[in-house]
Design a protein around this motif. Structure first.
Motif, mmCIF file in Angstrom:
data_model
loop_
_atom_site.group_PDB
_atom_site.id
_atom_site.type_symbol
_atom_site.label_atom_id
_atom_site.label_comp_id
_atom_site.label_asym_id
_atom_site.label_seq_id
_atom_site.Cartn_x
_atom_site.Cartn_y
_atom_site.Cartn_z
ATOM 1 N N THR A 95 -24.867 76.104 4.397
ATOM 2 C CA THR A 95 -25.636 76.536 5.558
ATOM 3 C C THR A 95 -26.993 77.140 5.161
ATOM 4 O O THR A 95 -27.887 77.252 6.000
ATOM 5 C CB THR A 95 -24.859 77.578 6.377
ATOM 6 O OG1 THR A 95 -24.534 78.696 5.533
ATOM 7 C CG2 THR A 95 -23.572 76.991 6.922
ATOM 8 N N GLU A 259 -29.153 64.504 11.291
ATOM 9 C CA GLU A 259 -27.936 63.695 11.395
ATOM 10 C C GLU A 259 -27.913 62.573 10.367
ATOM 11 O O GLU A 259 -26.851 62.123 9.953
ATOM 12 C CB GLU A 259 -27.812 63.116 12.807
ATOM 13 C CG GLU A 259 -27.467 64.151 13.862
ATOM 14 C CD GLU A 259 -27.430 63.576 15.264
ATOM 15 O OE1 GLU A 259 -26.869 64.226 16.159
ATOM 16 O OE2 GLU A 259 -27.967 62.461 15.473
ATOM 17 N N ARG A 263 -25.807 65.508 7.114
ATOM 18 C CA ARG A 263 -24.555 65.557 7.876
ATOM 19 C C ARG A 263 -23.572 66.608 7.341
ATOM 20 O O ARG A 263 -22.938 67.317 8.139
ATOM 21 C CB ARG A 263 -23.885 64.178 7.893
ATOM 22 C CG ARG A 263 -24.679 63.135 8.660
ATOM 23 C CD ARG A 263 -23.891 61.831 8.806
ATOM 24 N NE ARG A 263 -22.776 61.979 9.729
ATOM 25 C CZ ARG A 263 -22.877 61.856 11.043
ATOM 26 N NH1 ARG A 263 -24.062 61.594 11.603
ATOM 27 N NH2 ARG A 263 -21.823 61.999 11.805
ATOM 28 N N PRO A 264 -23.402 66.743 6.010
ATOM 29 C CA PRO A 264 -22.478 67.786 5.525
ATOM 30 C C PRO A 264 -22.876 69.185 5.985
ATOM 31 O O PRO A 264 -22.014 70.001 6.329
ATOM 32 C CB PRO A 264 -22.583 67.653 3.996
ATOM 33 C CG PRO A 264 -23.018 66.257 3.761
ATOM 34 C CD PRO A 264 -23.932 65.938 4.897
ATOM 35 N N LYS A 267 -22.024 69.597 9.648
ATOM 36 C CA LYS A 267 -20.584 69.816 9.806
ATOM 37 C C LYS A 267 -20.210 71.234 9.392
ATOM 38 O O LYS A 267 -19.328 71.854 9.989
ATOM 39 C CB LYS A 267 -19.807 68.803 8.971
ATOM 40 C CG LYS A 267 -19.876 67.378 9.516
ATOM 41 C CD LYS A 267 -19.110 66.408 8.635
ATOM 42 C CE LYS A 267 -19.199 64.983 9.190
ATOM 43 N NZ LYS A 267 -18.491 64.002 8.326
ATOM 44 N N GLY A 270 -20.811 73.509 12.197
ATOM 45 C CA GLY A 270 -20.062 73.172 13.401
ATOM 46 C C GLY A 270 -20.820 72.365 14.425
ATOM 47 O O GLY A 270 -20.312 72.121 15.528
ATOM 48 N N LEU A 272 -21.756 69.159 14.066
ATOM 49 C CA LEU A 272 -21.030 67.894 14.084
ATOM 50 C C LEU A 272 -19.567 68.179 13.815
ATOM 51 O O LEU A 272 -19.237 68.926 12.885
ATOM 52 C CB LEU A 272 -21.577 66.929 13.020
ATOM 53 C CG LEU A 272 -23.005 66.406 13.230
ATOM 54 C CD1 LEU A 272 -23.382 65.473 12.088
ATOM 55 C CD2 LEU A 272 -23.143 65.691 14.563
ATOM 56 N N LYS A 273 -18.712 67.613 14.594
ATOM 57 C CA LYS A 273 -17.284 67.842 14.448
ATOM 58 C C LYS A 273 -16.703 66.937 13.364
ATOM 59 O O LYS A 273 -17.122 65.801 13.186
ATOM 60 C CB LYS A 273 -16.545 67.590 15.769
ATOM 61 C CG LYS A 273 -17.113 68.364 16.948
ATOM 62 C CD LYS A 273 -17.054 69.866 16.716
ATOM 63 C CE LYS A 273 -17.621 70.629 17.917
ATOM 64 N NZ LYS A 273 -17.652 72.073 17.687
ATOM 65 N N GLU A 274 -15.742 67.473 12.634
ATOM 66 C CA GLU A 274 -15.051 66.665 11.630
ATOM 67 C C GLU A 274 -14.231 65.582 12.313
ATOM 68 O O GLU A 274 -13.563 65.831 13.307
ATOM 69 C CB GLU A 274 -14.115 67.550 10.786
ATOM 70 C CG GLU A 274 -14.836 68.606 9.965
ATOM 71 C CD GLU A 274 -15.512 68.031 8.736
ATOM 72 O OE1 GLU A 274 -15.297 66.835 8.451
ATOM 73 O OE2 GLU A 274 -16.255 68.770 8.076
#
Length: 275
Positions: A95, A259, A263-264, A267, A270, A272-274
């Motif tokens: 993050t 995106e 992406r990691p 995610k 939070g 992007l949802k896993e």
């Protein structure tokens, strides 16, 4: 088939799998480096924009009592922001990339001042992106850091008005952006539309709050605070409305880029949802 051949064939899938993982990792590293280079180039390009009198409330413009009051009001939000940032970094160090990028985006985009036909200046805020990705509490800390640097290095805003500017740009606006994005998400609206609306209305709300702050300090002799607020809103509206649209579009573009290249990290926060 002897034991050596059996061992070789049994190990082949693992070798191929490791090779694919290494290949994917190299591709991801290339994308990440490209994104970082683009971010640095964007910052260098726009951070050198000419300085003008801008929408941050300037040094010495507010009475001392108002400066102190707005500073005190900001304290609990800043405390919550520090706790939020510390928690996020502790849970996942990925993050840090998004935190740094969000702060840089706020600094760059809020440093671009557009002269208004009314004689004032307006600028975008850039806080909607951070609010959507990290939450409004975290953005309050990023915002006050940006405002502090702008006041010292660019003479944009001021140290005495730091509390008032922090509340309008780094607290009120992000709260609206975050709340609106979550509402759109709950209603299952298109993500890009949700991001645009959140950034657009968060920007406009910042200027509504700033107008009210100025009206409270300098009420009109005929009409009081309400009449004064309308006048200040009228001063900023001609340039702030199109700037809010531009900020909404820029925020969508940044999210699309993230995106593709981060992406990691998305995610991890939070966004992007896993799957």
């Amino acid at each position: 088939m002897d034991a050596a051949q059996s061992l070789l064939f049994c190990g082949l899938p693992g070798i191929f799998q490791n090779g694919n993982l290494q290949k994917e990792r190299r591709e991801y590293d290339k994308k990440e480096k490209a994104f970082l280079r683009a971010t640095v180039a964007f910052t260098i390009l726009f951070a050198t924009a000419p300085v003008a009198n801008a929408m941050h409330i300037m040094e010495g413009y507010l009475p001392v009592a108002f400066c102190v009051t707005w500073g005190i009001i900001c304290l609990p939000f800043l405390a919550a922001g520090l706790i939020s940032l510390k928690k996020r970094v502790k849970e996942n160090r990925k993050t840090i990339t998004l935190i740094a990028m969000s702060g840089a985006f706020i600094f760059v985009i809020s440093s671009l001042k557009i002269p208004s036909v009314t004689g004032s200046c307006s600028h975008m805020t850039g806080t909607g992106l951070g609010a959507i990705l990290l939450g409004p509490a975290a953005v309050s800390v990023l915002g006050i850091i940006v405002l502090l640097f702008q006041a010292i290095l660019l003479a944009h805003g001021g140290l005495t008005t730091l509390g008032a500017n922090t509340f309008s740009m780094a607290i009120a606006g992000p709260l609206v952006s975050f709340g609106l994005y979550k509402l759109c998400e709950k209603c299952k609206w298109n993500r890009k539309v949700s991001v645009f609306l959140a950034a657009f209305l968060g920007d406009l709300f910042t200027y509504c709050v700033t107008s009210i702050q100025l009206a409270l300090a300098y009420p009109s002799e005929s009409g009081g605070i309400a009449a004064s607020a309308v006048k200040f809103l009228g001063v900023f509206a001609p340039t702030q409305l199109p700037l809010a649209v531009i900020e909404g579009i820029l925020t969508v573009v940044i999210v699309i880029a993230l995106e593709s290249y981060a992406r990691p990290e998305l995610k991890a926060v939070g966004f992007l949802k896993e799957v």
